[in-house]
Design a protein around this motif. Structure first.
Motif, PDB file in Angstrom:
ATOM      1  N   LEU A 102       5.265  13.075  -8.125  1.00 14.08           N
ATOM      2  CA  LEU A 102       5.868  12.140  -7.424  1.00 14.08           C
ATOM      3  C   LEU A 102       4.402  10.753  -7.575  1.00 14.08           C
ATOM      4  O   LEU A 102       4.488   9.502  -7.846  1.00 14.08           O
ATOM      5  CB  LEU A 102       5.786  12.722  -6.199  1.00 14.08           C
ATOM      6  N   TYR A 103       3.234  11.575  -7.765  1.00 11.63           N
ATOM      7  CA  TYR A 103       1.597  11.181  -7.210  1.00 11.63           C
ATOM      8  C   TYR A 103       1.158   9.990  -8.860  1.00 11.63           C
ATOM      9  O   TYR A 103       0.763   9.008  -8.834  1.00 11.63           O
ATOM     10  CB  TYR A 103       0.683  12.024  -7.609  1.00 11.63           C
ATOM     11  N   ASP A 104       1.940  10.407  -9.765  1.00 12.92           N
ATOM     12  CA  ASP A 104       1.488  10.163 -11.071  1.00 12.92           C
ATOM     13  C   ASP A 104       2.402   8.381 -11.405  1.00 12.92           C
ATOM     14  O   ASP A 104       1.835   7.556 -11.908  1.00 12.92           O
ATOM     15  CB  ASP A 104       1.548  11.463 -12.051  1.00 12.92           C
ATOM     16  N   VAL A 105       3.987   9.327 -10.839  1.00 15.61           N
ATOM     17  CA  VAL A 105       4.469   7.843 -11.022  1.00 15.61           C
ATOM     18  C   VAL A 105       4.180   6.904 -10.427  1.00 15.61           C
ATOM     19  O   VAL A 105       4.464   5.456 -10.796  1.00 15.61           O
ATOM     20  CB  VAL A 105       6.273   8.506 -11.204  1.00 15.61           C
ATOM     21  N   MET A 106       3.605   7.326  -9.493  1.00 15.20           N
ATOM     22  CA  MET A 106       3.629   6.227  -8.438  1.00 15.20           C
ATOM     23  C   MET A 106       2.558   5.244  -8.286  1.00 15.20           C
ATOM     24  O   MET A 106       2.380   4.183  -8.632  1.00 15.20           O
ATOM     25  CB  MET A 106       2.558   6.930  -7.063  1.00 15.20           C
TER      26      MET A 106
ATOM     27  N   ASN B 246       0.834  -1.540   0.729  1.00 11.69           N
ATOM     28  CA  ASN B 246      -0.352  -0.362   0.127  1.00 11.69           C
ATOM     29  C   ASN B 246       0.711   1.459   0.330  1.00 11.69           C
ATOM     30  O   ASN B 246       2.140   1.231   0.144  1.00 11.69           O
ATOM     31  CB  ASN B 246      -0.734   0.072   1.247  1.00 11.69           C
ATOM     32  N   TRP B 247       0.300   2.822   0.069  1.00  9.73           N
ATOM     33  CA  TRP B 247       0.739   3.453  -0.170  1.00  9.73           C
ATOM     34  C   TRP B 247      -0.410   4.745  -0.130  1.00  9.73           C
ATOM     35  O   TRP B 247      -1.204   4.212  -1.180  1.00  9.73           O
ATOM     36  CB  TRP B 247       1.961   3.824  -1.847  1.00  9.73           C
ATOM     37  N   GLU B 248       0.604   5.693   0.022  1.00  8.02           N
ATOM     38  CA  GLU B 248      -0.540   7.220   0.604  1.00  8.02           C
ATOM     39  C   GLU B 248       0.492   8.666   0.295  1.00  8.02           C
ATOM     40  O   GLU B 248       1.490   8.425   0.614  1.00  8.02           O
ATOM     41  CB  GLU B 248      -1.360   7.211   1.578  1.00  8.02           C
ATOM     42  N   LEU B 249      -0.183   9.446  -0.346  1.00 10.70           N
ATOM     43  CA  LEU B 249       0.398  10.566  -0.092  1.00 10.70           C
ATOM     44  C   LEU B 249      -0.673  11.597   1.001  1.00 10.70           C
ATOM     45  O   LEU B 249      -1.839  11.466   0.566  1.00 10.70           O
ATOM     46  CB  LEU B 249       0.197  10.869  -1.801  1.00 10.70           C
TER      47      LEU B 249
ATOM     48  N   PRO C  74      -2.849   2.057  -8.147  1.00 10.47           N
ATOM     49  CA  PRO C  74      -3.407   3.016  -7.440  1.00 10.47           C
ATOM     50  C   PRO C  74      -3.678   3.029  -5.785  1.00 10.47           C
ATOM     51  O   PRO C  74      -2.972   2.068  -5.626  1.00 10.47           O
ATOM     52  CB  PRO C  74      -4.115   2.901  -7.523  1.00 10.47           C
ATOM     53  N   SER C  75      -3.317   4.014  -4.646  1.00  5.72           N
ATOM     54  CA  SER C  75      -3.305   3.564  -3.415  1.00  5.72           C
ATOM     55  C   SER C  75      -4.385   2.686  -3.278  1.00  5.72           C
ATOM     56  O   SER C  75      -5.695   3.704  -3.797  1.00  5.72           O
ATOM     57  CB  SER C  75      -3.278   5.280  -2.641  1.00  5.72           C
ATOM     58  N   LYS C  76      -5.364   2.365  -1.969  1.00  6.54           N
ATOM     59  CA  LYS C  76      -5.557   1.598  -1.417  1.00  6.54           C
ATOM     60  C   LYS C  76      -6.323   2.516  -0.529  1.00  6.54           C
ATOM     61  O   LYS C  76      -8.036   2.327   0.154  1.00  6.54           O
ATOM     62  CB  LYS C  76      -4.944   0.547  -0.645  1.00  6.54           C
ATOM     63  N   THR C  77      -6.163   3.462   0.507  1.00  2.00           N
ATOM     64  CA  THR C  77      -6.162   3.313   1.760  1.00  2.00           C
ATOM     65  C   THR C  77      -6.347   5.017   1.978  1.00  2.00           C
ATOM     66  O   THR C  77      -5.638   5.439   1.223  1.00  2.00           O
ATOM     67  CB  THR C  77      -6.311   2.752   3.440  1.00  2.00           C
ATOM     68  N   SER C  78      -6.716   6.085   2.747  1.00  7.84           N
ATOM     69  CA  SER C  78      -6.343   7.090   3.069  1.00  7.84           C
ATOM     70  C   SER C  78      -5.491   7.227   3.745  1.00  7.84           C
ATOM     71  O   SER C  78      -4.784   8.050   4.464  1.00  7.84           O
ATOM     72  CB  SER C  78      -7.709   8.282   3.831  1.00  7.84           C
ATOM     73  N   GLY C  79      -4.950   6.133   4.539  1.00  6.57           N
ATOM     74  CA  GLY C  79      -3.935   6.057   5.508  1.00  6.57           C
ATOM     75  C   GLY C  79      -3.341   4.443   6.240  1.00  6.57           C
ATOM     76  O   GLY C  79      -4.588   3.913   5.456  1.00  6.57           O
ATOM     77  N   PRO C  80      -2.099   4.343   6.194  1.00  7.73           N
ATOM     78  CA  PRO C  80      -1.440   3.182   7.279  1.00  7.73           C
ATOM     79  C   PRO C  80      -1.841   3.026   8.192  1.00  7.73           C
ATOM     80  O   PRO C  80      -3.169   3.436   8.992  1.00  7.73           O
ATOM     81  CB  PRO C  80      -0.555   3.560   7.400  1.00  7.73           C
ATOM     82  N   ASN C  81      -2.211   1.100   7.509  1.00  8.01           N
ATOM     83  CA  ASN C  81      -3.262   0.307   8.466  1.00  8.01           C
ATOM     84  C   ASN C  81      -3.044   0.712  10.480  1.00  8.01           C
ATOM     85  O   ASN C  81      -1.310   0.495  10.089  1.00  8.01           O
ATOM     86  CB  ASN C  81      -3.777  -1.119   8.290  1.00  8.01           C
TER      87      ASN C  81
ATOM     88  N   ILE D  54       3.224  16.416   1.657  1.00  6.11           N
ATOM     89  CA  ILE D  54       3.933  16.463   2.931  1.00  6.11           C
ATOM     90  C   ILE D  54       4.594  15.019   3.600  1.00  6.11           C
ATOM     91  O   ILE D  54       5.857  15.205   3.580  1.00  6.11           O
ATOM     92  CB  ILE D  54       3.310  17.406   4.099  1.00  6.11           C
ATOM     93  N   LEU D  55       3.846  14.061   3.280  1.00  8.24           N
ATOM     94  CA  LEU D  55       4.531  12.715   3.444  1.00  8.24           C
ATOM     95  C   LEU D  55       4.340  12.274   2.091  1.00  8.24           C
ATOM     96  O   LEU D  55       2.737  12.351   2.155  1.00  8.24           O
ATOM     97  CB  LEU D  55       4.512  13.002   4.986  1.00  8.24           C
TER      98      LEU D  55
END
Length: 212
Positions: A195-199, A158-161, A205-212, A168-169
């Motif tokens: 950064l977002y586009d290449v990720m 998973n990953w998030e921006l 695509p990112s799966k959640t709005s934040g880390p578990n 910011i992170l």
């Protein structure tokens, strides 16, 4: 066709000669081809003389090769907004005579300003790697979890921006460092849109709005 049919009885009806064939096949190192050699042995019944004729055949072996197109290497541009905001905030604290709070904020701003000039996120065909300097030197081992600062996209869970409008992170979790998953946080000192586009392109695509 007619001549072939006319010759056939002569070959069969001649008892004084015996024909034998032997096929040998081996793999050559020439362009991944296989060579087959067919030997025809003819023996004269009266003279016991053998004559050998060879036919060599060259043919392709194995599966058809499929060309794979490598994706280009992408390095997002540096973005100085976060260190500038932190230094501006530290300046405001100094102006308000709050030196105790201004010191750590100002130091963090200076550190991120320095890191923005040298740290690069390099997205090659198969992995994300952290490199330093214009020459893209190796960044060494990760000081927190060990191992090389290079992670294959296939290991991303998973990953998030945070946050998309003013990132910011960047967070991602991968299973390359540890089978159960290793979490990483990096300040976004790069162009957030790039950064977002290449990720999305390389890690999905990112799966959640934040880390578990």
């Amino acid at each position: 066709m007619e001549s072939a049919l006319l010759l056939a009885p002569k070959l069969v009806s001649n008892p004084s000669r015996e024909f034998r064939s032997n096929v040998r096949q081996f793999q050559s190192s020439f362009c991944g081809k296989s060579i087959a050699i067919v030997e025809f042995t003819r023996t004269d019944a009266y003279t016991n003389h053998k004559s050998i004729s060879k036919i060599t055949s060259l043919f392709s072996l194995g599966k058809k090769k499929v060309k794979t197109i490598k994706r280009e290497t992408v390095i997002p541009d540096p973005d100085y907004r976060i260190p500038i905001v932190l230094l501006g905030f530290a300046g405001g604290l100094v102006y308000g005579d709050n030196l105790l709070a201004a010191a750590p904020v100002g130091l963090l701003g200076l550190l991120l300003l320095f890191q923005t000039t040298r740290v690069k996120f390099v997205f090659d065909d198969e992995a994300l790697e952290v490199k330093v300097g214009e020459e893209l030197d190796e960044s060494g081992e990760n000081v927190f979890v060990g191992g090389k600062n290079r992670w294959k996209y296939s290991s991303f869970v998973n990953w998030e921006l945070w946050w998309p409008n003013f990132p910011i992170l960047v967070y991602f979790k991968e299973t390359q460092t540890k089978p159960e998953g290793q979490i990483h946080f990096f300040p976004v000192i790069f162009n957030g849109k790039q950064l977002y586009d290449v990720m999305v392109e390389r890690a999905g695509p990112s799966k959640t709005s934040g880390p578990n």
